[in-house]
Design a protein around this motif. Structure first.
Motif, PDB file in Angstrom:
ATOM      1  N   ALA A   1      50.769  48.998  40.268  1.00 24.89           N
ATOM      2  CA  ALA A   1      49.427  48.531  40.624  1.00 24.89           C
ATOM      3  C   ALA A   1      49.397  47.935  42.028  1.00 24.89           C
ATOM      4  O   ALA A   1      48.431  48.139  42.778  1.00 24.89           O
ATOM      5  CB  ALA A   1      48.949  47.503  39.597  1.00 24.89           C
TER       6      ALA A   1
ATOM      7  N   ARG B   1      45.604  43.957  36.089  1.00 26.27           N
ATOM      8  CA  ARG B   1      46.979  43.505  36.301  1.00 26.27           C
ATOM      9  C   ARG B   1      47.153  42.020  36.006  1.00 26.27           C
ATOM     10  O   ARG B   1      48.284  41.537  35.890  1.00 26.27           O
ATOM     11  CB  ARG B   1      47.427  43.839  37.729  1.00 26.27           C
ATOM     12  CG  ARG B   1      46.961  42.894  38.807  1.00 26.27           C
ATOM     13  CD  ARG B   1      47.149  43.510  40.182  1.00 26.27           C
ATOM     14  NE  ARG B   1      47.337  42.528  41.223  1.00 26.27           N
ATOM     15  CZ  ARG B   1      46.400  41.736  41.726  1.00 26.27           C
ATOM     16  NH1 ARG B   1      45.161  41.801  41.235  1.00 26.27           N
ATOM     17  NH2 ARG B   1      46.694  40.884  42.691  1.00 26.27           N
TER      18      ARG B   1
ATOM     19  N   SER C   1      47.838  53.594  38.193  1.00 26.22           N
ATOM     20  CA  SER C   1      48.344  52.236  38.413  1.00 26.22           C
ATOM     21  C   SER C   1      49.276  51.772  37.305  1.00 26.22           C
ATOM     22  O   SER C   1      49.896  50.712  37.429  1.00 26.22           O
ATOM     23  CB  SER C   1      47.170  51.258  38.538  1.00 26.22           C
ATOM     24  OG  SER C   1      46.324  51.616  39.611  1.00 26.22           O
TER      25      SER C   1
ATOM     26  N   PHE D   1      48.331  51.560  33.832  1.00 28.76           N
ATOM     27  CA  PHE D   1      47.675  50.967  32.668  1.00 28.76           C
ATOM     28  C   PHE D   1      47.381  52.036  31.618  1.00 28.76           C
ATOM     29  O   PHE D   1      47.154  53.203  31.937  1.00 28.76           O
ATOM     30  CB  PHE D   1      46.399  50.244  33.087  1.00 28.76           C
ATOM     31  CG  PHE D   1      46.648  49.136  34.060  1.00 28.76           C
ATOM     32  CD1 PHE D   1      47.229  47.950  33.650  1.00 28.76           C
ATOM     33  CD2 PHE D   1      46.345  49.300  35.407  1.00 28.76           C
ATOM     34  CE1 PHE D   1      47.488  46.927  34.559  1.00 28.76           C
ATOM     35  CE2 PHE D   1      46.602  48.291  36.327  1.00 28.76           C
ATOM     36  CZ  PHE D   1      47.174  47.101  35.905  1.00 28.76           C
TER      37      PHE D   1
END
Length: 267
Positions: free
Chosen positions: A74, A129, A157, A159
């Motif tokens: 991220a 994040r 990123s 997730f």
């Protein structure tokens, strides 16, 4: 040889005298046409700019970030966004306001977050994040292409889908569907960065639906816009319900003091 007689001075004077009363009419007609033409040009230019604005986000920003970031990290995604914004037009909130957002998310540790206006996923990544392990982000984007590319950026990123949900619809439609998604939970953070004209109507809809927790924080971006000013005026007139905490550049943090019910009673 064909001879054309030049107009006599008397004829010119007569023509001038006849024309004088018509000059105001001609002036008004010309002004109206000019004003209408300007208005039409303004509308066309505005639509073209909005269209171009969206294409910049979807095509250029997404392609650059996707190609240049380290996938699964991220921090790398955010830095790549920032690198792009140094030399190109960008719609992300940027690192300065991003740090302001980070401070609030860290402090509040929200479990349920609503983001209205996705803008390629920059703010989404910043929020995700920092959420607690059980936290979840619902991000809403009206434009389907921007929503699709933004979701790709979130996945790049690192997730996973249980941590977030992307809804491609209007903010009003998303808010109407929240009760079935939240269950007994309420929102702890609402980030408004969509159409500023929808800021106040959406806040009122969240109120009516009892969707704001007693500790909910509202974050408004682009507060110089008339729609955002209307919301700020509304909350300023209700200090028993809202506190305007702090402002950084054109982003404002607002705290809900109580849970607000449709009939106006307080919990």
């Amino acid at each position: 040889m064909l001879l054309i007689n030049a107009p006599r001075s008397g004829d010119m004077v007569s023509l001038l005298l006849i024309s004088l009363p018509l000059l105001p009419v001609v002036f008004v007609a010309t002004t109206l046409c000019h004003s209408r033409l300007l208005a039409i040009c303004h509308r066309v230019c505005t639509r073209l700019l909005k269209l171009f604005h969206g294409k910049v986000c979807v095509k250029n920003t997404h392609a650059y970030v996707f190609s240049n970031c380290t996938h699964g990290q991220a921090a790398s995604v955010l830095e790549t966004f920032n690198l792009y914004a140094r030399t190109h037009a960008s719609v992300s909130i940027g690192p300065e306001k991003g740090e302001f957002l980070d401070e609030i998310v860290r402090r509040e540790a929200p479990l349920r977050v609503l983001e209205l206006g996705m803008h390629c996923g920059y703010t989404s990544v910043r929020i995700l994040r920092l959420l607690p392990p059980s936290g979840k982000l619902l991000t809403v984007e009206l434009d389907p292409i921007t929503a699709e590319k933004g979701e790709e950026i979130i996945l790049v990123s690192g997730f996973k889908t249980p941590q977030f949900q992307v809804q491609t619809c209007s903010s009003a439609e998303a808010i109407a569907s929240l009760p079935s998604q939240l269950g007994e939970s309420c929102l702890d953070l609402v980030m408004m960065d969509h159409d500023p004209e929808q800021y106040l109507p959406d806040l009122l809809a969240l109120q009516r639906g009892k969707l704001l927790s007693a500790r909910c924080v509202l974050l408004l971006n682009r507060t110089q816009e008339p729609g955002a000013q209307a919301l700020l005026k509304y909350v300023s007139a209700r200090p028993q319900q809202y506190n305007i905490e702090q402002q950084f550049l054109d982003m404002v943090e607002i705290h809900c003091c109580v849970t607000i019910h449709p009939q106006g009673e307080k919990s």
